[in-house]
Motif scaffolding. Sequence first.
Motif, PDB file in Angstrom:
ATOM      1  N   ARG A   1      13.306 -11.482  -9.359  1.00 33.76           N
ATOM      2  CA  ARG A   1      14.292 -11.196  -8.542  1.00 33.76           C
ATOM      3  C   ARG A   1      14.537 -12.574  -7.933  1.00 33.76           C
ATOM      4  N   VAL A   2      15.835 -12.930  -7.440  1.00 34.42           N
ATOM      5  CA  VAL A   2      16.508 -14.003  -6.604  1.00 34.42           C
ATOM      6  C   VAL A   2      17.260 -13.596  -5.758  1.00 34.42           C
ATOM      7  N   PHE A   3      17.093 -13.826  -4.635  1.00 34.66           N
ATOM      8  CA  PHE A   3      18.031 -13.534  -3.567  1.00 34.66           C
ATOM      9  C   PHE A   3      18.600 -14.921  -2.936  1.00 34.66           C
ATOM     10  N   SER A   4      19.879 -14.817  -2.215  1.00 34.72           N
ATOM     11  CA  SER A   4      20.383 -16.024  -1.551  1.00 34.72           C
ATOM     12  C   SER A   4      20.894 -15.497  -0.124  1.00 34.72           C
TER      13      SER A   4
ATOM     14  N   ARG B   1      23.875 -25.799  -1.118  1.00 37.00           N
ATOM     15  CA  ARG B   1      24.656 -24.289  -1.108  1.00 37.00           C
ATOM     16  C   ARG B   1      24.515 -23.968   0.274  1.00 37.00           C
ATOM     17  N   GLY B   2      24.133 -24.718   1.284  1.00 35.72           N
ATOM     18  CA  GLY B   2      24.049 -24.305   2.548  1.00 35.72           C
ATOM     19  C   GLY B   2      23.265 -22.758   2.876  1.00 35.72           C
ATOM     20  N   ALA B   3      22.248 -22.654   1.909  1.00 37.99           N
ATOM     21  CA  ALA B   3      21.718 -21.150   1.793  1.00 37.99           C
ATOM     22  C   ALA B   3      20.306 -21.358   1.667  1.00 37.99           C
ATOM     23  N   LEU B   4      19.378 -20.285   2.065  1.00 39.44           N
ATOM     24  CA  LEU B   4      18.156 -20.232   1.761  1.00 39.44           C
ATOM     25  C   LEU B   4      18.027 -19.286   0.362  1.00 39.44           C
ATOM     26  N   MET B   5      16.864 -19.663  -0.572  1.00 39.65           N
ATOM     27  CA  MET B   5      16.854 -18.897  -1.909  1.00 39.65           C
ATOM     28  C   MET B   5      15.481 -18.270  -1.689  1.00 39.65           C
ATOM     29  N   LEU B   6      15.045 -17.262  -2.050  1.00 34.73           N
ATOM     30  CA  LEU B   6      14.036 -16.494  -2.165  1.00 34.73           C
ATOM     31  C   LEU B   6      13.850 -15.833  -3.539  1.00 34.73           C
TER      32      LEU B   6
END
Length: 393
Positions: free
Chosen positions: A312-315, A296-301
Motif C-alpha cells: 500500500r502507498v498513501f499520500s 509534490r508537497g506531500a508526505l508519502m507513506l
Amino acid sequence: MTATSQDPLARINTELRAAIAAKKCWRCGCFQDAVRSLQACGALRSALGVVLEEAAIRFEPRRYECLGCEVCWPAVAQNLGAEIDPAVAEGTHCATEAVEARDGWPPLPGDYQIMRFRAPVAVCTLNSEHLTHELGASGLGGLAIVGSLHTENLGIERLIRNVLANPHIRFLVLCGEDTRKAIGHLPGQSLSALIQYGVDEKMRILGAEGKRPLLKNLVPEHVEAFRSQVQLIAEIGNTNAAALKSLISTTASNDPGPFCGAPADTVSVPIDQAETAGRLVLDPAGYFVVYPDPARGALMLEHYSNRGVLDRVFSGTSAPVLSASAIDAGLVSRLDHAAYLGRELTRAEWALQNGERYVQDRAPADPDLPATTQNESDAVGCGCYPDKGNSCC
C-alpha cells in the motif's frame, strides 16, 4: 428549514444521519457511545427508533475513542438528547491521554505561563491564546498564572486542581473569546456556571451549556473548595490586553491572603517513572516507510508486509490524515506501532513544511540493530532490514 430551526428530535435525526454517512464514525467511540446512550432512553428510542437502528447496524469494531473532529455529529446529537433527558449525558466521554502529576507547581500540565507562585490573580484567556502571551509578557506583580481553556470537562478539571494547589490564588479573571465551534465546547460559560451553581450529585456542572460538562476526575469537595477559594471576575469576550492588565493590578490590590480550606488530595494522580521499552515486538500487520516528497508537497507513506513486500502507498499533506488512513485500512495492530508511526509522520511533516532533511528513525529498543543505519544501503528509510527479518516497524 435549517438545522437550528428544527425541533430537537429532528435535529438529532439530522446529526445521526450525517454520522451514518461518514464511515470514519462507524468505528469511533463517539458514535457508538452516543447511539447507545440515546437507545437507553425509552422516549428517545421510541421517537428515533428507525435512525438509531440504522446507526447501530453500521457499528464496526472500535478502533479509536475519538478522532478529535472539528464537527462531531454524534456529540451534537447526544447533547440534544441530554436536553430532553439529562440521563443521556451519562454515557458520554471525551477521550484524552491520561495526565501525570509533576513536581512543583502547577502539578498538572496545560497551556499556560507561570508568573509568580505567591501572586493572587489567575487569568483564563479561554480560546484567545494571543492574550496568554500578551499578559504573560507584562510582568505584572499580581499575576500568578495565565493560560487558555478549550474544554468544559478535562480543561476545567486541570484548572481547578492547579488552582487548589496554590493557596495564594484568590481571584480568577475569565476573559477572551468563548467561541462555540460545531463540536460544542463552551468552557467559559461552563466555568462561570460552575462557580455560580456548582455541580449535581453526578458531577455535572449545573447550568452548563458545553459539550461535556462532567467532572469525572474530581469530587464535590474539590469543587466546593475551588468555589470558596476564588472570586470570579467575569470578563468573557474582553480581549483588550491593556484594560485587562489594569484590571489584574486593581484586583491584586484587594488580596485577602492565602486560602486555608483546600482538600489535602487536590492531586491524586500517581507518578510512574517512564522506562526504556523492552525488546521490539513486530507488528503482524507489517511496517511503514515514511518520506516527505517536496516536489509534490506531500508526505508519502509506504506499507510493507513483514516479508518486505510493498502492498500500500498513501499520500497526504498532514500526519493526522495519514495516520487515520493507515488505521482505517487495518494496517496497524499494535499501540506501540501506532505511537511510532504518529511520531515519525509528525517529524516528516515538520521537515516538509520547513524544507529540512528528514531521515526516518528506527523503532527503539532493538538490540539487533546498530545505533544508526542512515548510510546503510540495504536498510529501508526507518533503519529496517526486511530481507534479514529485522523489520523495526
